[in-house]
Design an enzyme around this catalytic site. Sequence first.
Site, PDB file in Angstrom:
ATOM      1  N   SER A 166      48.030  55.997   7.180  1.00 35.51           N
ATOM      2  CA  SER A 166      46.615  55.677   7.350  1.00 35.51           C
ATOM      3  C   SER A 166      46.137  54.774   6.198  1.00 35.51           C
ATOM      4  O   SER A 166      46.675  53.703   5.997  1.00 35.51           O
ATOM      5  CB  SER A 166      45.812  56.976   7.464  1.00 35.51           C
ATOM      6  OG  SER A 166      44.499  56.726   7.887  1.00 35.51           O
ATOM      7  N   ASP A 320      45.152  56.532  19.062  1.00 38.22           N
ATOM      8  CA  ASP A 320      44.742  56.264  17.687  1.00 38.22           C
ATOM      9  C   ASP A 320      43.975  54.943  17.656  1.00 38.22           C
ATOM     10  O   ASP A 320      44.475  53.927  18.149  1.00 38.22           O
ATOM     11  CB  ASP A 320      45.994  56.181  16.800  1.00 38.22           C
ATOM     12  CG  ASP A 320      45.692  55.857  15.340  1.00 38.22           C
ATOM     13  OD1 ASP A 320      44.502  55.832  14.964  1.00 38.22           O
ATOM     14  OD2 ASP A 320      46.655  55.636  14.584  1.00 38.22           O
ATOM     15  N   HIS A 350      45.917  59.983  15.682  1.00 37.01           N
ATOM     16  CA  HIS A 350      45.810  59.645  14.267  1.00 37.01           C
ATOM     17  C   HIS A 350      45.804  60.915  13.402  1.00 37.01           C
ATOM     18  O   HIS A 350      45.066  61.858  13.669  1.00 37.01           O
ATOM     19  CB  HIS A 350      44.541  58.839  13.982  1.00 37.01           C
ATOM     20  CG  HIS A 350      44.536  58.256  12.607  1.00 37.01           C
ATOM     21  ND1 HIS A 350      45.167  57.072  12.303  1.00 37.01           N
ATOM     22  CD2 HIS A 350      44.027  58.714  11.438  1.00 37.01           C
ATOM     23  CE1 HIS A 350      45.027  56.822  11.015  1.00 37.01           C
ATOM     24  NE2 HIS A 350      44.344  57.807  10.466  1.00 37.01           N
TER      25      HIS A 350
END
Length: 380
Positions: A166, A320, A350
């Site tokens: 991320s 995501d 995610h």
Amino acid sequence: LPSYDIPPGVNQPAKLRLVLAVLLGTAALGRILEKTGLCSQITFGRYVRQGRKLGVDPKLFIQDRQFNKVPVRVYQPKATSDGQRRGIIFFHGGGWVFGSLDTYEKVCRYISRESESVVVSVQYRLAPEHKYPAAYEDCLNATIDFMKNTEHYGVDPANVIVCGDSAGGNLAAAVSQTLAGRSDLPKLRAQILIYPGLQALDFNLPSYHQNRGVPLLFRERAAFFALQYLNGDALHMQEVLEGSHIPPDMRLKYRKWVSPDNIPEKFKVRGVKPFRPTDFIAEVYETVKRFCEPNLCPLLAEDAIVHQLPESFILTCEYDVLRDDGLLYKKRLEDNGVQVTWYHLEDGFHGVISLYDYCGFSFPAGKRGLDSVVNFLKSL
């Protein structure tokens, strides 16, 4: 806020609904605490996500150190090794706002044990207290310090890998780009980008609309985190979401890299509608123009940098908002002759890897994703 959505393709949807309930409950309680003046919503969010101290690991030596004044945690396998090990610098996720060494303790232990590698987890400074480029600078400085001192940890200087998920994937990509042109250091062996966020020009790519209400990262929160990292506040979030923060000529310039046209058609079949940005607002651009810096948005780096990048692993999740950032970067790397291993979690969302072995919230997709990272490391 969007209507929250648990897609039918996600494995164990009931468990994800429970995760969503915890997420929303935490946010609601954080808002209450902030309104009553007890603590900020972000402070409460960090407290909830901080993780807990784990006991001794029988297979690892674990120590907290500082690399160039940046706090790190080093994981070293106890087993004897025939030669020097590979070294992995890990940058945690959390939107540059959340996350800590403890939050990612289980993930780092797993990678170190299973790949028999030395892992260095970096505690970079967090936004909004520390704005861009603080996190990037911490990650870069810790990486350079480690690369200059690999012999202290039995690591092969030619086998150092940067890795992050991320926001950590963003930082790994930025550090990798910065080091690509350095002649005074060994070349990085690889970069591992786990559902990375790589641009803030277009929050209306197909994956942003398809997955806008899928936990753990909603479309609005993606813009919120990017603005917190950039400016220390989330002012102009709506204008950024609507695309009025980028001048038309600049949007045109970057269209060759940031465009739905570069995303394979199979990823656009789930309800994608054409989107036209609202009118450009110069005052907003003035506050966010650093979004065009590659150290913040690595997808915008010039080809001269990209073609020097090391072998790459990119993991994306179908559900995501950041999926298309990863797909676009995959294309950029391949177009520049960089070898890319791509792993796509069809049932992933995610943050699924950060939930590995986390308070009963673990998902099969997260374990598969983590194992794909380990398998890539073993292949180097």
